[in-house]
Each structure stands twice: as structure tokens, then as C-alpha cells.
Design an enzyme around this catalytic site. Sequence first.
Site, PDB file in Angstrom:
ATOM      1  N   GLU A  80      -7.042   5.209   7.496  1.00  0.00           N
ATOM      2  CA  GLU A  80      -6.728   6.607   7.157  1.00  0.00           C
ATOM      3  C   GLU A  80      -7.895   7.243   6.406  1.00  0.00           C
ATOM      4  O   GLU A  80      -8.191   8.427   6.589  1.00  0.00           O
ATOM      5  CB  GLU A  80      -5.428   6.661   6.333  1.00  0.00           C
ATOM      6  CG  GLU A  80      -4.220   6.375   7.210  1.00  0.00           C
ATOM      7  CD  GLU A  80      -3.031   5.757   6.492  1.00  0.00           C
ATOM      8  OE1 GLU A  80      -2.983   5.793   5.258  1.00  0.00           O
ATOM      9  OE2 GLU A  80      -2.151   5.214   7.204  1.00  0.00           O
ATOM     10  N   GLU A 131      -5.996  -4.572  10.325  1.00  0.00           N
ATOM     11  CA  GLU A 131      -4.933  -3.597  10.592  1.00  0.00           C
ATOM     12  C   GLU A 131      -5.236  -2.823  11.877  1.00  0.00           C
ATOM     13  O   GLU A 131      -5.982  -1.835  11.842  1.00  0.00           O
ATOM     14  CB  GLU A 131      -4.840  -2.595   9.441  1.00  0.00           C
ATOM     15  CG  GLU A 131      -4.461  -3.210   8.119  1.00  0.00           C
ATOM     16  CD  GLU A 131      -3.791  -2.195   7.209  1.00  0.00           C
ATOM     17  OE1 GLU A 131      -2.656  -2.466   6.793  1.00  0.00           O
ATOM     18  OE2 GLU A 131      -4.375  -1.132   6.951  1.00  0.00           O
ATOM     19  N   SER A 188       2.944  -2.119  10.270  1.00  0.00           N
ATOM     20  CA  SER A 188       4.389  -2.204  10.493  1.00  0.00           C
ATOM     21  C   SER A 188       4.997  -3.575  10.169  1.00  0.00           C
ATOM     22  O   SER A 188       5.942  -4.008  10.811  1.00  0.00           O
ATOM     23  CB  SER A 188       4.744  -1.796  11.926  1.00  0.00           C
ATOM     24  OG  SER A 188       4.344  -0.456  12.168  1.00  0.00           O
ATOM     25  N   HIS A 206      -9.625   1.631   4.474  1.00  0.00           N
ATOM     26  CA  HIS A 206      -8.398   1.856   5.240  1.00  0.00           C
ATOM     27  C   HIS A 206      -8.684   2.845   6.374  1.00  0.00           C
ATOM     28  O   HIS A 206      -9.450   3.792   6.197  1.00  0.00           O
ATOM     29  CB  HIS A 206      -7.288   2.394   4.324  1.00  0.00           C
ATOM     30  CG  HIS A 206      -5.950   2.317   4.978  1.00  0.00           C
ATOM     31  ND1 HIS A 206      -5.553   3.226   5.931  1.00  0.00           N
ATOM     32  CD2 HIS A 206      -4.938   1.421   4.865  1.00  0.00           C
ATOM     33  CE1 HIS A 206      -4.347   2.889   6.365  1.00  0.00           C
ATOM     34  NE2 HIS A 206      -3.946   1.800   5.726  1.00  0.00           N
ATOM     35  N   GLY A 240       2.159   2.258  10.728  1.00  0.00           N
ATOM     36  CA  GLY A 240       3.157   3.310  10.590  1.00  0.00           C
ATOM     37  C   GLY A 240       3.848   3.674  11.896  1.00  0.00           C
ATOM     38  O   GLY A 240       4.511   4.704  11.984  1.00  0.00           O
ATOM     39  N   GLY A 265       2.576  -1.210   4.309  1.00  0.00           N
ATOM     40  CA  GLY A 265       2.659   0.202   3.954  1.00  0.00           C
ATOM     41  C   GLY A 265       4.098   0.628   3.720  1.00  0.00           C
ATOM     42  O   GLY A 265       4.657   0.439   2.637  1.00  0.00           O
ATOM     43  N   GLY A 266       4.713   1.201   4.746  1.00  0.00           N
ATOM     44  CA  GLY A 266       6.060   1.766   4.643  1.00  0.00           C
ATOM     45  C   GLY A 266       7.071   0.866   3.944  1.00  0.00           C
ATOM     46  O   GLY A 266       7.810   1.323   3.061  1.00  0.00           O
ATOM     47  N   ASN A 284       0.879  -1.171   0.000  1.00  0.00           N
ATOM     48  CA  ASN A 284       0.000   0.000   0.000  1.00  0.00           C
ATOM     49  C   ASN A 284       0.915   1.219   0.000  1.00  0.00           C
ATOM     50  O   ASN A 284       1.462   1.593   1.029  1.00  0.00           O
ATOM     51  CB  ASN A 284      -0.892  -0.033   1.256  1.00  0.00           C
ATOM     52  CG  ASN A 284      -1.764   1.199   1.380  1.00  0.00           C
ATOM     53  OD1 ASN A 284      -1.889   1.983   0.434  1.00  0.00           O
ATOM     54  ND2 ASN A 284      -2.369   1.371   2.545  1.00  0.00           N
ATOM     55  N   TRP A 285       1.083   1.793  -1.179  1.00  0.00           N
ATOM     56  CA  TRP A 285       2.043   2.905  -1.308  1.00  0.00           C
ATOM     57  C   TRP A 285       1.528   4.188  -0.675  1.00  0.00           C
ATOM     58  O   TRP A 285       2.287   5.115  -0.448  1.00  0.00           O
ATOM     59  CB  TRP A 285       2.350   3.164  -2.783  1.00  0.00           C
ATOM     60  CG  TRP A 285       3.111   2.060  -3.472  1.00  0.00           C
ATOM     61  CD1 TRP A 285       3.524   0.865  -2.937  1.00  0.00           C
ATOM     62  CD2 TRP A 285       3.566   2.066  -4.837  1.00  0.00           C
ATOM     63  NE1 TRP A 285       4.194   0.127  -3.879  1.00  0.00           N
ATOM     64  CE2 TRP A 285       4.242   0.843  -5.058  1.00  0.00           C
ATOM     65  CE3 TRP A 285       3.467   2.969  -5.889  1.00  0.00           C
ATOM     66  CZ2 TRP A 285       4.813   0.514  -6.284  1.00  0.00           C
ATOM     67  CZ3 TRP A 285       4.043   2.644  -7.115  1.00  0.00           C
ATOM     68  CH2 TRP A 285       4.707   1.424  -7.309  1.00  0.00           C
ATOM     69  N   LYS A 286       0.238   4.269  -0.455  1.00  0.00           N
ATOM     70  CA  LYS A 286      -0.378   5.493   0.084  1.00  0.00           C
ATOM     71  C   LYS A 286      -0.063   6.686  -0.834  1.00  0.00           C
ATOM     72  O   LYS A 286       0.036   6.510  -2.035  1.00  0.00           O
ATOM     73  CB  LYS A 286       0.065   5.726   1.530  1.00  0.00           C
ATOM     74  CG  LYS A 286      -0.143   4.471   2.392  1.00  0.00           C
ATOM     75  CD  LYS A 286       0.011   4.698   3.855  1.00  0.00           C
ATOM     76  CE  LYS A 286      -0.216   3.383   4.586  1.00  0.00           C
ATOM     77  NZ  LYS A 286      -0.163   3.510   6.037  1.00  0.00           N
TER      78      LYS A 286
HETATM   79  P1  PGA Z   1       2.535   0.270   7.622  1.00  0.00           P
HETATM   80  O1  PGA Z   1       1.120   0.548   6.916  1.00  0.00           O
HETATM   81  O2  PGA Z   1       3.023  -1.047   7.111  1.00  0.00           O
HETATM   82  O3  PGA Z   1       3.403   1.419   7.233  1.00  0.00           O
HETATM   83  O4  PGA Z   1       2.276   0.216   9.091  1.00  0.00           O
HETATM   84  C1  PGA Z   1       0.191  -0.469   6.734  1.00  0.00           C
HETATM   85  C2  PGA Z   1      -1.058   0.071   6.109  1.00  0.00           C
HETATM   86  O5  PGA Z   1      -1.478   1.166   6.473  1.00  0.00           O
HETATM   87  O6  PGA Z   1      -1.653  -0.556   5.224  1.00  0.00           O
END
Ligand code: PGA
Length: 251
Positions: free
Chosen positions: A99, A169, A215, A97, A175, A236-237, A9-11
Amino acid sequence: MRKNIVAGNWKMNTTVAEGVQLAKEVNEAVAAAGELKCDVVIGVPFTHLTAVKDVIDIEKVGLSAENCANKEKGAYTGEVSAAMVASTGANYVILGHSERREYYNETPEILKEKVDLALANGLKIIFCCGESLELRNAGTYEEFIKAELKDSLFHLSAEEFANIVIAYEPIWAIGTGKTATTEQAQEVCAGIRACIAEIYDEATAEAIRIQYGGSVNPATAPDLFVQNDIDGGLVGGASLKADFGKIVNYK
Ligand code: PGA
């Protein structure tokens, strides 16, 4: 027997040129790895979908949008419909998600509309759910997660539901560098599967893939991904780095 699925997930990261480069690297890493234990998907910004589609082997690297509109088409300036996403050749969309729920006020009702439109346009859905630290500490997280699934997904038929991947999640792990323990993640994923068995049936519950996200990194992935009820991860990251190649090639 379900196969694990690991999605990046590049966001809101990378320009188109950077994204194309990153997608090429993922595609090469997957091709070089040969037989992987998981399906691989990359979730990229809308602006990147068409260009990224051109540099990946979609049979080996699935392509996902990170959102879609809850309306079919029309006067919704700035929105991107599920049909538009599908027309790029993408085969997945990430919905729900935390966010988007938190910063863009996406309610369960809005998500339900998005789910229906995504499925109507032939997209598979990575549907996110997960609790805040407050709910984790209060011990009410399981009910909360089940309500998230009920409110946006459980109206689907078993046949439609087969197009869903669930991503558990915990918000406190996203993150933050604070991965949930394998026990915590396994417990919730098992609870989600049991709930699906109740609402649908055993066969549906056994077939559905449930990812853990929050994470995930090359060190934590292998242990998480071999748990009985964890079928891969949403990353994500670490999906923006060479780490992603290591994560999908976990041993
Ligand atoms: P993260 O993000 O791996 O950076 O914690 C995961 C996500 O939000 O899908």
C-alpha cells in the site's frame, strides 16, 4: 531453530482509545494463552504508539510502527522519523508494504534509506514484498520479489540482516479474502530463503523469519504456519478482531 512470528497490521484503523482497548485485549489473550508457538507483534498507527506501549507487556507483545521517514530529521513536515518511533519504546517497524509502495510512491531507493535509518535506531524491520496478480499470472513473480529484496535489503551485512523479518504478501491476496494456497505461499517463501542463502549464507537463511501475509484468518493460519519455510504471518483485517487472539494461538 527459528520461532514463528505473527504480526498484526492495523493500517489506518481505530482511534487512540479504540486502539488502546484492542491492544489490551491482545495483551490479555497472549498472557492467558501461556506458551505460544510464535512471537507476537502489533503494528499500530504512529499516534497510538506511546499509549499502546503503556498497556502491553513489551516482552510478550512486540510493538511496531507501520512506516517511518527516509530522512533522519529536519524540515519534513508531517513525517515521523525512525528515532521518533524508537523513542516511543516500539521495537519494530513495517516497511515496504504494497500500500505504501503503490499509494505513496515508495521506491526501492526510498525503502533502502528507511531500512538503514530503522536499523541505525535499533528497530527490527518487517519488510514486505510480493507480486501483483499480473506478475503472478505472467509467472515472473519470483524474479520480481527477489529484485524487491535485492534493491532494498541486500546491501546489509549478515549481522544487520539478522534484524529483518520478511513478509511475503502477494498483493492479490491482501484484503481480498483470497488467501494464497499453502503451496503457493510455501513455494515463494522457500524461494526467498534459497535466495538469501545464495546472497549471504546457509546460516543466515536458516535464521531469517519469513512471514506470509494476505487474508490470513483463524481457519487458514494453522496450515500456513506449519509449512517448512513459512514462519508466521502478517495479518491485516483479522488483527482488528478477536480473531487475532485465535491466530496467534494456532494449534
Ligand atoms: P489482510 O492484510 O490480512 O487484510 O489481507 C494483510 C496486510 O496488508 O498486511
